[in-house]
Motif scaffolding. Structure first.
Motif, PDB file in Angstrom:
ATOM      1  N   SER A  19      18.319  20.100  26.281  1.00 27.29           N
ATOM      2  CA  SER A  19      16.673  20.603  26.714  1.00 27.29           C
ATOM      3  C   SER A  19      16.618  22.039  26.653  1.00 27.29           C
ATOM      4  O   SER A  19      15.630  22.783  26.119  1.00 27.29           O
ATOM      5  CB  SER A  19      16.564  19.987  28.008  1.00 27.29           C
ATOM      6  OG  SER A  19      15.478  20.438  28.525  1.00 27.29           O
ATOM      7  N   ALA A  20      17.716  22.778  27.116  1.00 25.90           N
ATOM      8  CA  ALA A  20      17.682  24.299  27.084  1.00 25.90           C
ATOM      9  C   ALA A  20      17.619  24.786  25.959  1.00 25.90           C
ATOM     10  O   ALA A  20      16.951  25.722  25.258  1.00 25.90           O
ATOM     11  CB  ALA A  20      18.718  25.041  28.188  1.00 25.90           C
ATOM     12  N   ALA A  22      16.648  23.380  23.180  1.00 21.43           N
ATOM     13  CA  ALA A  22      15.488  22.955  22.306  1.00 21.43           C
ATOM     14  C   ALA A  22      14.547  23.771  22.070  1.00 21.43           C
ATOM     15  O   ALA A  22      13.572  23.743  21.138  1.00 21.43           O
ATOM     16  CB  ALA A  22      14.868  21.541  22.998  1.00 21.43           C
ATOM     17  N   ASP A  23      14.452  24.803  23.010  1.00 24.43           N
ATOM     18  CA  ASP A  23      13.272  25.901  22.771  1.00 24.43           C
ATOM     19  C   ASP A  23      13.921  27.097  21.852  1.00 24.43           C
ATOM     20  O   ASP A  23      14.967  27.436  22.231  1.00 24.43           O
ATOM     21  CB  ASP A  23      13.109  26.485  24.236  1.00 24.43           C
ATOM     22  CG  ASP A  23      11.927  27.728  24.026  1.00 24.43           C
ATOM     23  OD1 ASP A  23      12.557  28.775  23.599  1.00 24.43           O
ATOM     24  OD2 ASP A  23      11.044  27.672  24.265  1.00 24.43           O
ATOM     25  N   PRO A  24      13.283  27.349  20.551  1.00 27.45           N
ATOM     26  CA  PRO A  24      13.728  28.381  19.728  1.00 27.45           C
ATOM     27  C   PRO A  24      14.151  29.761  20.355  1.00 27.45           C
ATOM     28  O   PRO A  24      14.994  30.287  19.829  1.00 27.45           O
ATOM     29  CB  PRO A  24      12.598  28.257  18.618  1.00 27.45           C
ATOM     30  CG  PRO A  24      11.737  27.439  19.002  1.00 27.45           C
ATOM     31  CD  PRO A  24      12.013  26.943  20.411  1.00 27.45           C
ATOM     32  N   THR A  25      13.537  30.293  21.243  1.00 31.36           N
ATOM     33  CA  THR A  25      13.663  31.496  21.784  1.00 31.36           C
ATOM     34  C   THR A  25      15.110  31.436  22.480  1.00 31.36           C
ATOM     35  O   THR A  25      15.813  32.342  22.629  1.00 31.36           O
ATOM     36  CB  THR A  25      12.607  32.097  22.806  1.00 31.36           C
ATOM     37  OG1 THR A  25      11.495  31.949  21.917  1.00 31.36           O
ATOM     38  CG2 THR A  25      13.017  33.212  23.506  1.00 31.36           C
ATOM     39  N   ARG A  26      15.204  30.483  23.526  1.00 31.35           N
ATOM     40  CA  ARG A  26      16.329  30.248  24.254  1.00 31.35           C
ATOM     41  C   ARG A  26      17.658  29.979  23.014  1.00 31.35           C
ATOM     42  O   ARG A  26      18.845  30.718  23.479  1.00 31.35           O
ATOM     43  CB  ARG A  26      16.421  28.960  25.186  1.00 31.35           C
ATOM     44  CG  ARG A  26      15.501  29.282  26.182  1.00 31.35           C
ATOM     45  CD  ARG A  26      15.527  28.323  27.550  1.00 31.35           C
ATOM     46  NE  ARG A  26      15.081  27.234  27.165  1.00 31.35           N
ATOM     47  CZ  ARG A  26      13.965  26.539  27.691  1.00 31.35           C
ATOM     48  NH1 ARG A  26      13.050  27.448  28.044  1.00 31.35           N
ATOM     49  NH2 ARG A  26      13.570  25.383  27.034  1.00 31.35           N
ATOM     50  N   THR A  56       8.094  35.697  30.799  1.00 28.97           N
ATOM     51  CA  THR A  56       8.578  34.467  30.041  1.00 28.97           C
ATOM     52  C   THR A  56      10.191  34.597  29.750  1.00 28.97           C
ATOM     53  O   THR A  56      10.720  33.400  29.846  1.00 28.97           O
ATOM     54  CB  THR A  56       7.731  34.389  28.889  1.00 28.97           C
ATOM     55  OG1 THR A  56       6.426  34.258  29.181  1.00 28.97           O
ATOM     56  CG2 THR A  56       8.119  33.233  27.933  1.00 28.97           C
ATOM     57  N   SER A  59      12.225  33.668  32.580  1.00 30.46           N
ATOM     58  CA  SER A  59      12.296  32.417  32.649  1.00 30.46           C
ATOM     59  C   SER A  59      13.316  31.602  31.891  1.00 30.46           C
ATOM     60  O   SER A  59      13.790  30.830  32.203  1.00 30.46           O
ATOM     61  CB  SER A  59      10.800  31.703  32.712  1.00 30.46           C
ATOM     62  OG  SER A  59      10.523  30.119  32.394  1.00 30.46           O
ATOM     63  N   HIS A  60      13.222  31.950  30.584  1.00 33.41           N
ATOM     64  CA  HIS A  60      14.264  31.613  29.551  1.00 33.41           C
ATOM     65  C   HIS A  60      15.865  31.857  30.055  1.00 33.41           C
ATOM     66  O   HIS A  60      16.467  30.997  30.127  1.00 33.41           O
ATOM     67  CB  HIS A  60      13.986  32.153  28.179  1.00 33.41           C
ATOM     68  CG  HIS A  60      12.594  31.717  27.401  1.00 33.41           C
ATOM     69  ND1 HIS A  60      12.580  30.336  27.214  1.00 33.41           N
ATOM     70  CD2 HIS A  60      11.772  32.550  27.086  1.00 33.41           C
ATOM     71  CE1 HIS A  60      11.523  30.420  26.452  1.00 33.41           C
ATOM     72  NE2 HIS A  60      10.960  31.490  26.275  1.00 33.41           N
TER      73      HIS A  60
END
Length: 105
Positions: A19-20, A22-26, A56, A59-60
């Motif tokens: 899940s972590a 899955a975000d492109p920035t993370r 933001t 948060s990442h």
């Protein structure tokens, strides 16, 4: 002083990691930390994301910490982030090498 939450290695769960990531920035932050090996402060790790608000990005980093992917420690006034490669590799052998090998830079 800020206290950071890091799950113990044996409590890290696969669905939290996926899940972590899955975000492109993370995912790009994790790739930058992997290349650095010695860890990066938040500014260096997020340099490619200057258009993203600091709140933001914070948060990442929290999501990455709570998922068990990174460890953040205080060094003077800096927060140094290190990828928990060995912990993840012991818990889920081959997961990070395979994910990082098949994602674009």
């Amino acid at each position: 002083m800020i206290g950071f939450v890091h799950p113990p290695a044996d409590a890290v769960e696969l669905h939290h990691i996926l899940s972590a990531l899955a975000d492109p920035t993370r995912l790009q932050i994790v790739k930058a930390l992997h290349r650095a090996r010695e860890g990066l402060n938040c500014t260096a790790a997020t340099a490619p994301f200057l258009q993203v608000p600091k709140s933001t990005l914070s948060s990442h980093f929290r999501v990455l910490r709570e998922s068990g992917l990174i460890c953040t420690t205080k060094r003077g006034v800096e927060n140094i982030n290190v990828l928990r490669w060995d912990d993840i590799e012991r818990r889920f052998p081959g997961l990070l090498p395979n994910i990082l090998a098949f994602t674009p830079d």
